[in-house]
Design a protein around this motif. Structure first.
Motif, PDB file in Angstrom:
ATOM      1  N   LEU A  34       0.621  -1.248   0.075  1.00  0.00           N
ATOM      2  CA  LEU A  34      -0.040  -0.144  -0.031  1.00  0.00           C
ATOM      3  C   LEU A  34       0.891   1.270  -0.210  1.00  0.00           C
ATOM      4  N   ALA A  35       1.802   0.887   0.818  1.00  0.00           N
ATOM      5  CA  ALA A  35       2.951   2.164   0.758  1.00  0.00           C
ATOM      6  C   ALA A  35       3.516   2.491  -0.465  1.00  0.00           C
ATOM      7  N   LEU A  36       3.930   1.516  -1.364  1.00  0.00           N
ATOM      8  CA  LEU A  36       4.057   1.642  -2.639  1.00  0.00           C
ATOM      9  C   LEU A  36       3.425   2.172  -3.571  1.00  0.00           C
ATOM     10  N   LEU A  37       2.169   1.757  -3.578  1.00  0.00           N
ATOM     11  CA  LEU A  37       1.095   2.366  -4.369  1.00  0.00           C
ATOM     12  C   LEU A  37       1.028   3.749  -4.205  1.00  0.00           C
ATOM     13  N   TYR A  38       0.971   4.311  -2.842  1.00  0.00           N
ATOM     14  CA  TYR A  38       0.863   5.664  -2.565  1.00  0.00           C
ATOM     15  C   TYR A  38       2.206   6.375  -3.285  1.00  0.00           C
ATOM     16  N   VAL A  39       3.215   5.808  -3.175  1.00  0.00           N
ATOM     17  CA  VAL A  39       4.399   6.366  -3.847  1.00  0.00           C
ATOM     18  C   VAL A  39       4.395   6.457  -5.447  1.00  0.00           C
ATOM     19  N   ALA A  40       3.997   5.371  -5.886  1.00  0.00           N
ATOM     20  CA  ALA A  40       3.690   5.275  -7.458  1.00  0.00           C
ATOM     21  C   ALA A  40       2.420   6.359  -7.816  1.00  0.00           C
ATOM     22  N   TYR A  41       1.744   6.628  -7.137  1.00  0.00           N
ATOM     23  CA  TYR A  41       0.546   7.637  -7.279  1.00  0.00           C
ATOM     24  C   TYR A  41       1.095   8.940  -7.250  1.00  0.00           C
TER      25      TYR A  41
ATOM     26  N   GLN B 258      -7.735   1.578   6.923  1.00  0.00           N
ATOM     27  CA  GLN B 258      -7.096   2.993   6.759  1.00  0.00           C
ATOM     28  C   GLN B 258      -8.022   4.039   6.029  1.00  0.00           C
ATOM     29  N   ALA B 259      -9.204   3.716   5.486  1.00  0.00           N
ATOM     30  CA  ALA B 259     -10.347   4.504   5.150  1.00  0.00           C
ATOM     31  C   ALA B 259     -10.914   5.155   6.314  1.00  0.00           C
ATOM     32  N   ALA B 260     -10.901   4.728   7.366  1.00  0.00           N
ATOM     33  CA  ALA B 260     -11.591   5.194   8.390  1.00  0.00           C
ATOM     34  C   ALA B 260     -10.687   6.469   8.973  1.00  0.00           C
ATOM     35  N   PHE B 261      -9.270   6.425   8.827  1.00  0.00           N
ATOM     36  CA  PHE B 261      -8.666   7.807   8.813  1.00  0.00           C
ATOM     37  C   PHE B 261      -8.758   9.048   7.857  1.00  0.00           C
ATOM     38  N   LEU B 262      -9.324   8.430   6.521  1.00  0.00           N
ATOM     39  CA  LEU B 262      -9.252   9.170   5.616  1.00  0.00           C
ATOM     40  C   LEU B 262     -10.475   9.627   5.020  1.00  0.00           C
ATOM     41  N   SER B 263     -11.567   9.182   5.800  1.00  0.00           N
ATOM     42  CA  SER B 263     -13.020   9.426   5.367  1.00  0.00           C
ATOM     43  C   SER B 263     -13.593  10.587   6.213  1.00  0.00           C
TER      44      SER B 263
ATOM     45  N   VAL C 187      -8.866   1.197  -1.734  1.00  0.00           N
ATOM     46  CA  VAL C 187      -9.954   0.144  -2.393  1.00  0.00           C
ATOM     47  C   VAL C 187      -9.160  -1.018  -3.519  1.00  0.00           C
ATOM     48  N   LEU C 188      -8.100  -0.332  -4.407  1.00  0.00           N
ATOM     49  CA  LEU C 188      -7.661  -0.953  -5.242  1.00  0.00           C
ATOM     50  C   LEU C 188      -6.662  -2.235  -4.683  1.00  0.00           C
ATOM     51  N   CYS C 189      -6.036  -1.575  -3.451  1.00  0.00           N
ATOM     52  CA  CYS C 189      -5.233  -2.635  -2.456  1.00  0.00           C
ATOM     53  C   CYS C 189      -6.012  -3.773  -1.919  1.00  0.00           C
ATOM     54  N   MET C 190      -6.975  -3.374  -1.726  1.00  0.00           N
ATOM     55  CA  MET C 190      -7.896  -4.448  -1.150  1.00  0.00           C
ATOM     56  C   MET C 190      -8.439  -5.462  -2.133  1.00  0.00           C
TER      57      MET C 190
ATOM     58  N   MET D 146      -7.147  13.944   0.795  1.00  0.00           N
ATOM     59  CA  MET D 146      -7.099  12.559   1.149  1.00  0.00           C
ATOM     60  C   MET D 146      -8.121  11.635   0.093  1.00  0.00           C
ATOM     61  N   MET D 147      -8.962  12.202  -0.649  1.00  0.00           N
ATOM     62  CA  MET D 147      -9.828  11.445  -1.433  1.00  0.00           C
ATOM     63  C   MET D 147      -9.310  10.547  -2.296  1.00  0.00           C
ATOM     64  N   PRO D 148      -8.145  10.828  -3.254  1.00  0.00           N
ATOM     65  CA  PRO D 148      -7.673   9.862  -4.126  1.00  0.00           C
ATOM     66  C   PRO D 148      -7.134   8.629  -3.222  1.00  0.00           C
ATOM     67  N   TYR D 149      -6.461   8.772  -1.878  1.00  0.00           N
ATOM     68  CA  TYR D 149      -5.921   7.493  -1.283  1.00  0.00           C
ATOM     69  C   TYR D 149      -7.014   6.463  -1.015  1.00  0.00           C
TER      70      TYR D 149
END
Length: 583
Positions: A194-201, A519-524, A559-562, A551-554
């Motif tokens: 998930l951290a790698l997906l954040y960096v790639a984004y 993770q979405a609970a902290f971002l929603s 969801v993609l990671c799940m 925060m919305m894109p993350y």
């Protein structure tokens, strides 16, 4: 009103009352006592003889004697000590220089530091506030988009609750009756992925639209190289590694150079700098040697000891089973191992081939700021995953190591130590009261028939395992909007746990997907605690709506990671199955 209907009313009230701002733990206990009194009420007996009071005592005792919970105060203490005693600003500066040539280097450095620091502390609020103080203003001054800057801090700061050692995983293990070490192993790869997906984004977005992350001025990308390094290059070679090697073997010309802190260069200083230069090689060698030891030597020795140990009764099948057991790692392991070793050797060789003054100085900064914390983190996780210690014992090792690092860095005084201990006691008390309230609430909910009613309803839907997985994760995702992760895991996750066996879903896999989901609970919005943590330290012109938008894109990345975790369960289950066997 029937008892199952009372149970559903009880479940609905808990959400409403928590959203009104009442304390979760005491709300759980209050509703449990009230509805439990109704469930046990007998008009022929005095009200004080109601069995709900006995139930509360039993549930409180059961929660407080749960051995899994002992590791929580130790891991929390480790996090608070690291947060108050370590040097995050130096780590951020070193990683920023290391990523200075990629797109959006400040944002990438923020995510890397959040990931690394989150592993060490496991405290979302602390990481978000720290990175908000250290990284938010530099990104804004560099012309970064407010939404990009706020998104990377809030999303990166939540990773600490996912990547082990994590308090959330311990709480789930206690609620679900699962092994903490298996859950730690299961969450390892998804957390880093998930951290790698954040960096790639972030890198991809910055490459598509460079205006959101302008290139840094040259003075901010310049690495401060000491004069003695330039003079060493002039005396020996342009390659700093070659220069240091020659200087160690023939130190005559190097001994006359002026040292970094004044005076003349000594032989001990040369050896120290040579040690810094050897760090990448040593990391590669230790990593591959550790893999070889564990897979080829340690496991093989354990297999041989198990095969030869103990007397076998007559007529047992032990000998035939031992003779047919695998004699060692498969051929595929050796192919992969030597292939990765060769690729890693080429990368290390290329690294040293191009080791100039700037690369050497960045390596020194990274080693000085990241290495101590990295060693502590690796030791804490390794002793858990390899079965050397229990989770509680490893937490004690981590807390002791955090104190040693803080004292070594001379950043932890008596005042900060008292603050760390006080906050640890406060957090631990909150978690323990939550468990007491949850234990009482869930018992009364089951007595009223609410749990059985929900199970019957789900089974009547005749769902497939995929549909049940989607339904359960969707409900948890939606609950993350008004509630925090503690309420979701303690109140609502136990409702789904009995249904996992019916749908043949691994509770380790399901739980790990829940960790990512939370993770979405902290971002929603509207709760989104990460946003409010950041708002507390952000400049006044940054609005809460801008932070929410960042925060919305993350949330979509979560969801993609799940989805990837469900399609490819091996990413989650391979490590716990390899280390501890299948369930």
């Amino acid at each position: 009103m029937s008892e199952p209907a009372l149970g559903l009313l009880m479940l609905g009230l808990i959400v409403v009352v928590i959203m009104m701002g009442f304390a979760t733990a005491f709300t759980l206990m209050g509703l449990g006592i009230f509805f439990g009194f109704i469930a046990y009420y007998d008009p022929s007996k005095p009200w004080a003889d109601n069995h709900v009071f006995e139930l509360m005592v039993q549930r409180t005792y059961g929660a407080m004697t749960n051995d899994v919970l002992i590791s929580i105060p130790l891991f929390v203490l480790m996090g608070y000590v690291m947060e108050r005693g370590a040097l995050v600003d130096k780590m951020f500066y070193a990683i920023q220089l290391a990523f200075r040539r990629v797109a959006a280097p400040l944002a990438v450095a923020t995510l890397v530091v959040c990931t690394f620091w989150g592993i060490a502390s496991g405290l979302v609020g602390a990481v978000v506030v720290l990175m908000g103080v250290i990284a938010f203003n530099p990104m804004l001054r560099a012309g970064y988009d407010v939404k990009l800057a706020s998104g990377v801090i809030t999303a990166g700061g939540t990773l600490g609750i996912l990547i082990p050692p994590s308090v959330m995983i311990i709480v789930y293990a206690a609620v679900a009756g699962q092994s903490v070490v298996k859950l730690y192993a299961a969450a390892m790869f998804p957390g880093f992925f998930l951290a790698l997906l954040y960096v790639a984004y972030v890198i991809g977005w910055a490459m598509i639209n460079p205006r959101i992350a302008p290139r840094l001025p040259e003075e901010q990308m310049r690495v401060p190289v000491p004069d003695w390094v330039r003079r060493l290059q002039a005396a020996y070679s342009d390659n700093v590694f070659v220069s240091l090697l020659r200087a160690v073997l023939a130190p005559g010309r190097a001994m006359g150079l002026e040292a970094e802190k004044g005076g003349r260069m000594g032989y001990g200083a040369l050896l120290g700098n040579m040690g810094y230069a050897l760090v990448p090689l040593l990391l590669a060698v230790i990593t591959m040697a550790g893999v070889w030891w564990y897979v080829v030597i340690y496991q093989q020795a354990g297999t041989e000891a198990a095969a030869s140990g103990g007397l076998e009764p007559l007529g047992s099948a032990g000998s035939s089973a031992a003779s047919t057991a695998p004699s060692g790692p498969s051929q595929a392991f050796f192919l992969w191992y030597w292939g990765i070793t060769a690729a890693l050797a080429l990368l290390v060789l290329r690294y040293y081939w191009k080791m100039g003054a700037e690369r050497f100085q960045v390596l020194k900064l990274l080693t000085a700021s990241v290495m101590p914390l990295g060693i502590l983190t690796v030791v804490v996780l390794a002793v858990i995953l390899l079965g050397i210690t229990t989770a509680t014992e490893s937490a004690a090792v981590g807390a002791a190591g955090a104190f040693l690092l803080a004292f070594q860095a001379r950043t932890l005084d008596w005042k900060r130590t008292k603050e760390a201990v006080f906050l640890t006691a406060k957090t631990t008390a909150m978690v323990c009261w939550l468990f007491v309230g949850s234990a009482l609430f869930s018992a009364v909910f089951a007595i009223l028939g609410g749990q059985a009613l929900i199970e019957k309803w789900v089974l009547l839907l005749n769902l497939t395992p995929l549909e049940f997985m989607l339904l359960s994760q969707l409900i948890i995702f939606l609950l993350g909007w008004p509630l925090e992760w503690t309420e979701i895991i303690i109140i609502f996750v136990p409702i789904f746990l009995p249904l996992l066996k019916h749908f043949d879903i691994d509770p380790i896999l399901w739980g790990t997907i829940v960790f990512v989901n939370l993770q979405a609970a902290f971002l929603s919005p509207p709760v989104a605690m990460s946003a409010f943590y950041l708002k507390g330290v952000a400049p006044k012109h940054v609005t809460i709506n801008q932070i929410f938008a960042g925060m919305m894109p993350y949330m979509l990345i979560v969801v993609l990671c799940m989805a990837i975790m469900y399609v490819w369960p091996g990413m989650t289950l391979w490590l716990p199955n390899y280390l501890y066997g299948g369930n």
